[in-house]
Design a protein around this motif. Structure first.
Motif, PDB file in Angstrom:
ATOM      1  N   ALA A  67       5.318 -17.151  -5.012  1.00 61.09           N
ATOM      2  CA  ALA A  67       4.650 -16.584  -3.831  1.00 61.09           C
ATOM      3  C   ALA A  67       4.654 -15.063  -3.941  1.00 61.09           C
ATOM      4  N   PRO A  68       3.811 -14.500  -4.804  1.00 63.43           N
ATOM      5  CA  PRO A  68       3.844 -13.055  -5.032  1.00 63.43           C
ATOM      6  C   PRO A  68       3.590 -12.223  -3.774  1.00 63.43           C
ATOM      7  N   VAL A  69       2.557 -12.589  -3.016  1.00 64.57           N
ATOM      8  CA  VAL A  69       2.199 -11.783  -1.838  1.00 64.57           C
ATOM      9  C   VAL A  69       3.266 -11.879  -0.748  1.00 64.57           C
ATOM     10  N   PRO A  70       3.709 -13.079  -0.317  1.00 67.36           N
ATOM     11  CA  PRO A  70       4.773 -13.143   0.685  1.00 67.36           C
ATOM     12  C   PRO A  70       6.045 -12.418   0.254  1.00 67.36           C
ATOM     13  N   VAL A  71       6.414 -12.534  -1.023  1.00 69.99           N
ATOM     14  CA  VAL A  71       7.624 -11.849  -1.502  1.00 69.99           C
ATOM     15  C   VAL A  71       7.468 -10.343  -1.344  1.00 69.99           C
ATOM     16  N   LEU A  72       6.314  -9.807  -1.746  1.00 69.99           N
ATOM     17  CA  LEU A  72       6.108  -8.364  -1.631  1.00 69.99           C
ATOM     18  C   LEU A  72       6.108  -7.917  -0.172  1.00 69.99           C
ATOM     19  N   LEU A  73       5.447  -8.666   0.702  1.00 74.27           N
ATOM     20  CA  LEU A  73       5.385  -8.277   2.109  1.00 74.27           C
ATOM     21  C   LEU A  73       6.766  -8.341   2.763  1.00 74.27           C
ATOM     22  N   VAL A  74       7.561  -9.348   2.416  1.00 77.17           N
ATOM     23  CA  VAL A  74       8.920  -9.426   2.955  1.00 77.17           C
ATOM     24  C   VAL A  74       9.751  -8.240   2.479  1.00 77.17           C
ATOM     25  N   MET A  75       9.624  -7.880   1.206  1.00 78.47           N
ATOM     26  CA  MET A  75      10.358  -6.735   0.677  1.00 78.47           C
ATOM     27  C   MET A  75       9.952  -5.443   1.365  1.00 78.47           C
ATOM     28  N   LEU A  76       8.636  -5.271   1.601  1.00 78.69           N
ATOM     29  CA  LEU A  76       8.170  -4.059   2.279  1.00 78.69           C
ATOM     30  C   LEU A  76       8.656  -4.006   3.725  1.00 78.69           C
ATOM     31  N   ALA A  77       8.636  -5.161   4.415  1.00 79.31           N
ATOM     32  CA  ALA A  77       9.113  -5.190   5.806  1.00 79.31           C
ATOM     33  C   ALA A  77      10.598  -4.830   5.880  1.00 79.31           C
ATOM     34  N   LEU A  78      11.393  -5.404   4.987  1.00 84.85           N
ATOM     35  CA  LEU A  78      12.824  -5.082   4.967  1.00 84.85           C
ATOM     36  C   LEU A  78      13.059  -3.632   4.561  1.00 84.85           C
ATOM     37  N   GLN A  79      12.192  -3.111   3.681  1.00 81.54           N
ATOM     38  CA  GLN A  79      12.361  -1.714   3.279  1.00 81.54           C
ATOM     39  C   GLN A  79      12.038  -0.759   4.442  1.00 81.54           C
ATOM     40  N   VAL A  80      11.063  -1.146   5.274  1.00 81.93           N
ATOM     41  CA  VAL A  80      10.777  -0.325   6.464  1.00 81.93           C
ATOM     42  C   VAL A  80      12.005  -0.270   7.373  1.00 81.93           C
ATOM     43  N   VAL A  81      12.670  -1.408   7.532  1.00 77.98           N
ATOM     44  CA  VAL A  81      13.909  -1.435   8.312  1.00 77.98           C
ATOM     45  C   VAL A  81      14.959  -0.546   7.658  1.00 77.98           C
ATOM     46  N   TYR A  82      15.049  -0.641   6.326  1.00 77.99           N
ATOM     47  CA  TYR A  82      16.021   0.163   5.578  1.00 77.99           C
ATOM     48  C   TYR A  82      15.763   1.660   5.798  1.00 77.99           C
ATOM     49  N   ILE A  83      14.470   2.040   5.757  1.00 74.15           N
ATOM     50  CA  ILE A  83      14.122   3.459   5.954  1.00 74.15           C
ATOM     51  C   ILE A  83      14.371   3.866   7.411  1.00 74.15           C
ATOM     52  N   ALA A  84      14.036   2.980   8.347  1.00 75.85           N
ATOM     53  CA  ALA A  84      14.225   3.304   9.766  1.00 75.85           C
ATOM     54  C   ALA A  84      15.704   3.524  10.094  1.00 75.85           C
ATOM     55  N   LEU A  85      16.580   2.870   9.365  1.00 82.56           N
ATOM     56  CA  LEU A  85      18.019   3.069   9.592  1.00 82.56           C
ATOM     57  C   LEU A  85      18.529   4.353   8.940  1.00 82.56           C
ATOM     58  N   GLY A  86      17.644   5.064   8.232  1.00 83.45           N
ATOM     59  CA  GLY A  86      18.007   6.357   7.676  1.00 83.45           C
ATOM     60  C   GLY A  86      18.512   6.334   6.254  1.00 83.45           C
ATOM     61  N   TYR A  87      18.381   5.207   5.561  1.00 88.62           N
ATOM     62  CA  TYR A  87      18.864   5.150   4.177  1.00 88.62           C
ATOM     63  C   TYR A  87      17.804   5.701   3.224  1.00 88.62           C
ATOM     64  N   TRP A  88      18.292   6.051   2.032  1.00 91.55           N
ATOM     65  CA  TRP A  88      17.429   6.669   1.010  1.00 91.55           C
ATOM     66  C   TRP A  88      16.443   5.632   0.466  1.00 91.55           C
ATOM     67  N   PRO A  89      15.092   5.775   0.665  1.00 92.97           N
ATOM     68  CA  PRO A  89      14.130   4.727   0.309  1.00 92.97           C
ATOM     69  C   PRO A  89      13.924   4.540  -1.196  1.00 92.97           C
ATOM     70  N   VAL A  90      14.244   5.581  -1.972  1.00 91.75           N
ATOM     71  CA  VAL A  90      14.005   5.497  -3.419  1.00 91.75           C
ATOM     72  C   VAL A  90      14.829   4.381  -4.055  1.00 91.75           C
ATOM     73  N   VAL A  91      15.928   3.998  -3.422  1.00 89.80           N
ATOM     74  CA  VAL A  91      16.828   3.001  -3.984  1.00 89.80           C
ATOM     75  C   VAL A  91      16.091   1.685  -4.288  1.00 89.80           C
ATOM     76  N   ASN A  92      15.157   1.298  -3.448  1.00 95.15           N
ATOM     77  CA  ASN A  92      14.476  -0.002  -3.597  1.00 95.15           C
ATOM     78  C   ASN A  92      13.076   0.108  -4.205  1.00 95.15           C
ATOM     79  N   SER A  93      12.753   1.253  -4.778  1.00100.70           N
ATOM     80  CA  SER A  93      11.405   1.447  -5.320  1.00100.70           C
ATOM     81  C   SER A  93      11.142   0.556  -6.531  1.00100.70           C
ATOM     82  N   LEU A  94      12.162   0.340  -7.357  1.00104.63           N
ATOM     83  CA  LEU A  94      11.956  -0.472  -8.561  1.00104.63           C
ATOM     84  C   LEU A  94      11.558  -1.898  -8.196  1.00104.63           C
TER      85      LEU A  94
END
Length: 428
Positions: A67-94
């Motif tokens: 499920a390439p698209v759902p996996v990517l969208l879930v990762m992006l949604a969780l990354q938005v939460v990660y960024i909103a909490l103030g963590y460094w976003p570059v960590v999950n770029s790979l």
């Protein structure tokens, strides 16, 4: 054998789920290590919650192929939460880049473009959330990195599709080659059966003549009648042997294929009406073939070992055709080669070798009116026919390239024991 085993072990593919699990674990480890670095800007220091979010964000990569698209969208949604909490976003770029690559490799261009926009929006949000960051750098990264990753993904998808097409074509070609090989064997068996039919017809004619002679001189010349009856007995046994071989060929032909076309005309098989009336050629006519090959420009040396003696017409026909085909192949493929033809009459076996040195690899034009494929009026049909003929008479045929260059054809046929033990050698 050992090298083949090593290659087979190296060619074993792991299941895609295992590969993706290892890949996801690798991205998690790299992201966790990267989270220990000092972040640029005023980002929140990674704590237990941050480490847990890193694991959760990258863990869906295990299902990236399913499920390439759902996996990517879930990762992006969780990354938005990660960024909103103030963590460094570059960590999950790979992990995000791997997700967008998978979408490009497995989904349509339209879907890929939508996912690129989603990635760009997430990165843009991260740039806006950064305190003191350069938006120019963020926009440049959005315009360069995701499209570049997608280009590689599309290339991988096209390569995969091309490989699948090649696999289908390869399988189809293998089936067609197998069918052609079976048909070639069938055609050659039918062709050999026709020649055996001529041999049987000749034997029957001999039996008829000898029977008439025996009847005529039965009372007036008993020794002549007795000799005629012996000839009839010998010829009858040979006829039965040839008929058995002919029936074996025809039965094998029926088993191999059931849609054999009608027999081609004599002209297509390189035969004329006069050829059908000629007696079956034998070893005594090898000199004619050698002279024809020499006339075409090939240096042929012919040697006879042992005591030359008459053999059954079927065996002589088999040996004649194989030598004819071997010399014809030299004429076709190694015109400048020097050829050695050795016919060895052993006590119990007839051994024939046709060896060439390969020449200089060039081909010249045959004399006008000379057809190498129809020497003696019979078309040449390659190693398949040679092997079938040798097998029919219980013999063996070995053909292949020589280590020192050139090609060699070796034939061994079982024959009746010679009447004397003496041996002579000659050079023609």
């Amino acid at each position: 054998m050992r090298a083949r085993t090593v290659r087979s072990r190296l060619s074993v593919n792991l299941p895609t789920t295992v590969v993706d699990a290892i890949l996801a674990l690798s991205y998690i480890v790299v992201s966790l290590l990267l989270a220990h670095e000092d972040p640029t800007g005023d980002w929140r220091e990674t704590d237990t919650l941050g480490f847990a979010l890193i694991v959760v964000i990258n863990l869906p990569l295990i299902l990236r192929r399913r499920a390439p698209v759902p996996v990517l969208l879930v990762m992006l949604a969780l990354q938005v939460v990660y960024i909103a909490l103030g963590y460094w976003p570059v960590v999950n770029s790979l992990g995000t880049l791997m997700g967008i690559y998978t979408v490009a490799a497995h989904r349509s261009i339209r879907t890929m473009v939508g996912c690129v926009v989603a990635v760009g929006a997430t990165w843009l949000y991260a740039g806006l959330a950064a305190d003191g960051g350069s938006m120019t750098t963020v926009v440049a990264q959005i315009l360069v990195i995701p499209p570049g990753i997608c280009w590689f993904g599309v290339a991988a998808r096209r390569l995969s599709e091309r490989n699948a097409q090649y696999a289908i074509l390869t399988a189809r070609l293998a089936r067609e080659q197998e069918a052609r090989a079976r048909r070639a064997v069938t055609d050659e068996r039918v062709r050999i059966a026709r020649e055996l039919h001529d041999v049987v017809a000749h034997h029957v004619s001999v039996i008829s003549v000898q029977a008439g002679l025996a009847e005529y001189v039965l009372t007036s010349d008993p020794p002549t009648a007795e000799a005629a009856l012996r000839t009839i007995g010998e010829t009858t046994r040979e006829t039965l042997d040839e008929m058995r071989r002919m029936l074996m060929l025809l039965r094998a032909d029926e088993e191999d294929t059931s849609d054999v076309d009608e027999e081609p005309p004599d002209a297509a098989r390189g035969r004329t009406a006069d050829d059908r009336l000629d007696p079956a050629p034998g070893l005594a006519r090898l000199g004619e073939v050698v002279r024809r090959i020499r006339a075409a420009g090939v240096d042929v040396r012919s040697t006879t070992l042992g005591v030359a003696r008459p053999l059954s017409p079927g065996i002589e026909l088999c040996a004649y055709r194989i030598v004819q085909e071997a010399l014809t192949n030299v004429l076709k493929h190694a015109r400048t080669a020097r050829v050695d033809l050795v016919v060895d009459f052993g006590p119990h076996h007839l051994r024939i070798t046709v060896t060439d040195d390969g020449g200089d690899g060039t081909a010249s034009t045959a004399p006008q009116g000379f057809d190498p494929g129809t020497i003696g009026g019979v078309a040449a049909h390659g190693l398949i026919g040679m092997s079938e003929r040798a097998k029919l008479y219980g013999g063996t045929l070995v053909a292949g390239r020589r280590p020192t260059g050139g090609f060699e054809v070796g034939l061994v046929l079982p024959i009746p024991a010679e009447p004397t033990a003496s041996a002579e050698s000659g050079d023609a």
